[in-house]
Write a protein that holds these residues in place. Structure first.
Motif, PDB file in Angstrom:
ATOM      1  N   HIS A  90      11.144 -71.281  -9.109  1.00 33.47           N
ATOM      2  CA  HIS A  90      11.925 -70.342  -9.933  1.00 33.47           C
ATOM      3  C   HIS A  90      10.989 -69.483 -10.764  1.00 33.47           C
ATOM      4  O   HIS A  90      10.089 -70.001 -11.436  1.00 33.47           O
ATOM      5  N   ILE A 131      18.801 -72.242 -11.838  1.00 33.97           N
ATOM      6  CA  ILE A 131      18.283 -73.619 -11.699  1.00 33.97           C
ATOM      7  C   ILE A 131      19.444 -74.579 -11.451  1.00 33.97           C
ATOM      8  O   ILE A 131      19.411 -75.403 -10.527  1.00 33.97           O
ATOM      9  N   GLN A 143      12.226 -78.900  -7.736  1.00 37.96           N
ATOM     10  CA  GLN A 143      12.307 -77.533  -8.255  1.00 37.96           C
ATOM     11  C   GLN A 143      11.137 -77.312  -9.203  1.00 37.96           C
ATOM     12  O   GLN A 143      10.802 -78.185 -10.001  1.00 37.96           O
ATOM     13  N   ALA A 145       9.157 -74.528 -11.992  1.00 40.69           N
ATOM     14  CA  ALA A 145       9.297 -73.325 -12.825  1.00 40.69           C
ATOM     15  C   ALA A 145       7.935 -72.655 -12.964  1.00 40.69           C
ATOM     16  O   ALA A 145       6.945 -73.316 -13.286  1.00 40.69           O
TER      17      ALA A 145
END
Ligand code: ADP
Ligand code: UVW
Ligand code: MG
Length: 399
Positions: A90, A131, A143, A145
């Motif tokens: 992300h 998210i 995931q 960031a």
């Protein structure tokens, strides 16, 4: 070796850009854009194997529906790509002082991104929706960031403290953070390679000129100053953002002209910049067309855009002391030979000599030097933020 694909999501306030990218080579298998969130004509466009497709997302839909569409429809149609996805990366615009590098997302990271939302109210809330939606759609995948602000955490205090009471920094985190760090990092590394120098011995000024625009001074691979501030509003003239203005204008608009604070915020973020000056468009292609046709507003907008940019570039020779390369990137930086030539001509004092043929050739994704060999070097380097995000995701997960 099997491909390590990463789904990269870049959630903006009214759009979502995505790419399924090979972390080793940077090649994208699928890339696309979902836009017009919250409006009647929310839609999604994507490209697989060079073939363009488009679909409606349904009226008043947004991030969640877009992620579901990517998972169910686009990946559903390409199971051989879907099964190679190892992680979701992300793009997060604001990580405050908490995040100095990329991290694997857990609940404390989500909380940290939420804590920074006041510093990027247009961006961070959208990232959180992205998210949550991708956690729901890909519960089994890690995931990661990757923060726009992280690269600029090396700036010294003299570059990031505003001349306000110091207490506002100490108690309220009000300082300059800078954005587009992922792009500045990638482009400066590629520029060092292009000029055959070790990044550790290189002094570079990088101009990322897209819808948002910023310039960064990069010394030895580290950001030492950048034009965006606490939010992406400070600095250069942008598509719809004003960049630097006298802060007293805000008081004047509210107390004398009857604007509300929300209206002022909207005015400076969404109605200013190229759009506001030209009264024509925020899109640089339209500005250039207007300029060619003698449109007064477009001509003035172009002139102010280049003038402000050249002044910033000149000022960044102060933290650097010497300059190995000036680099242009982003949609405007990678494509507008007109703006590049104008800016280099304004920087006459540094003896940049534009090579017209090279300048014309370095467009539409082509990298290259755009100055002659007689003077200082200016380069065009296409950015690839998605690749950095994919690389960071895979390298964190392999630790
Ligand atoms: N051929 C071109 N000539 C001039 N400007 C261009 C050209 N192609 C794209 N641009 C400009 O690039 C900008 C968008 O840049 P981009 O980096 O894609 O933005 P974003 O910040 O959304 O990632 C727009 O102003 C667009 O007009
Ligand atoms: C931080 C920022 O301005 O991002 P963008 O250029 O994607 O709008
Ligand atoms: Mg961009």
């Amino acid at each position: 070796m099997s491909n390590k694909l990463v789904l990269v999501l870049n959630c903006g306030s009214s759009s979502l850009k995505f790419a399924i990218i090979d972390a080793l080579t940077g090649d994208d298998q699928i890339s696309g854009l979902a836009e017009c969130f919250g409006l009647e004509d929310s839609r999604i466009k994507w490209k697989v194997d060079g073939k363009k497709q488009e679909a409606s997302l349904g009226a008043f839909t947004a991030h969640r529906e877009a992620v579901e569409y990517i998972v169910n429809k686009i990946l559903g149609d390409h199971p051989q790509i879907a099964e190679q996805i190892h992680a979701i990366g992300h793009r997060i615009v604001h990580g405050g002082e908490k995040f100095t590098q990329s991290v694997i997302i857990d609940e404390s990271v989500v909380q940290g991104i939420e804590d920074c939302a006041a510093l990027a109210p247009l961006h961070n809330p959208a990232h959180l929706i992205g998210i949550r939606a991708s956690q729901a759609s890909f519960p089994e995948l890690p995931q990661v960031a990757v923060f726009d602000t992280a690269f600029h955490q090396t700036m010294p205090e003299k570059a990031f403290i505003y001349a306000l009471p110091y207490k506002l920094y100490r108690e309220n985190a009000i300082r300059r953070y800078g954005m587009h760090g992922t792009s500045h990092l990638f482009v400066s590394r590629e520029a060092a390679k292009a000029i055959g120098k070790d990044i550790a011995d290189t002094n570079i000024i990088c101009a990322h000129l897209g819808n948002g625009a910023s310039v960064t001074a990069i010394k030895g691979g580290k950001s030492v100053d950048t034009s965006m501030g606490m939010t992406p509003l400070e600095g250069l003239v942008m598509g719809t953002r004003c960049g630097d203005i006298d802060p007293s204008i805000i008081h004047h608009l509210v107390s004398r002209l009857g604007y509300t604070l929300d209206e002022v915020n909207n005015l400076m973020n969404k109605q200013s910049g190229l759009l506001g000056i030209s009264e024509l468009t925020n899109d640089c292609r339209g500005i250039e067309e207007g300029y060619e046709n003698g449109h007064k507003g477009a001509t003035l907008a172009l002139e102010i855009f280049c003038y402000r940019l050249a002044k910033y570039i000149a000022s960044y020779t102060v933290p650097l002391g010497k300059l190995d390369a000036l680099v242009f990137t982003g949609g405007i930086g990678e494509n507008s030979d007109l703006i590049r030539a104008k800016v280099l001509n304004l920087l006459e004092i540094f003896n940049f000599e534009v090579d017209d043929e090279r300048n014309k050739a370095a467009r539409f994704g082509k990298q290259g030097q755009i100055t002659t060999d007689n003077g200082p070097i200016a380069l065009v380097i296409p950015t690839n933020e998605e690749w950095v995000i994919a690389e960071d995701a895979m390298s964190l997960l392999s630790k």
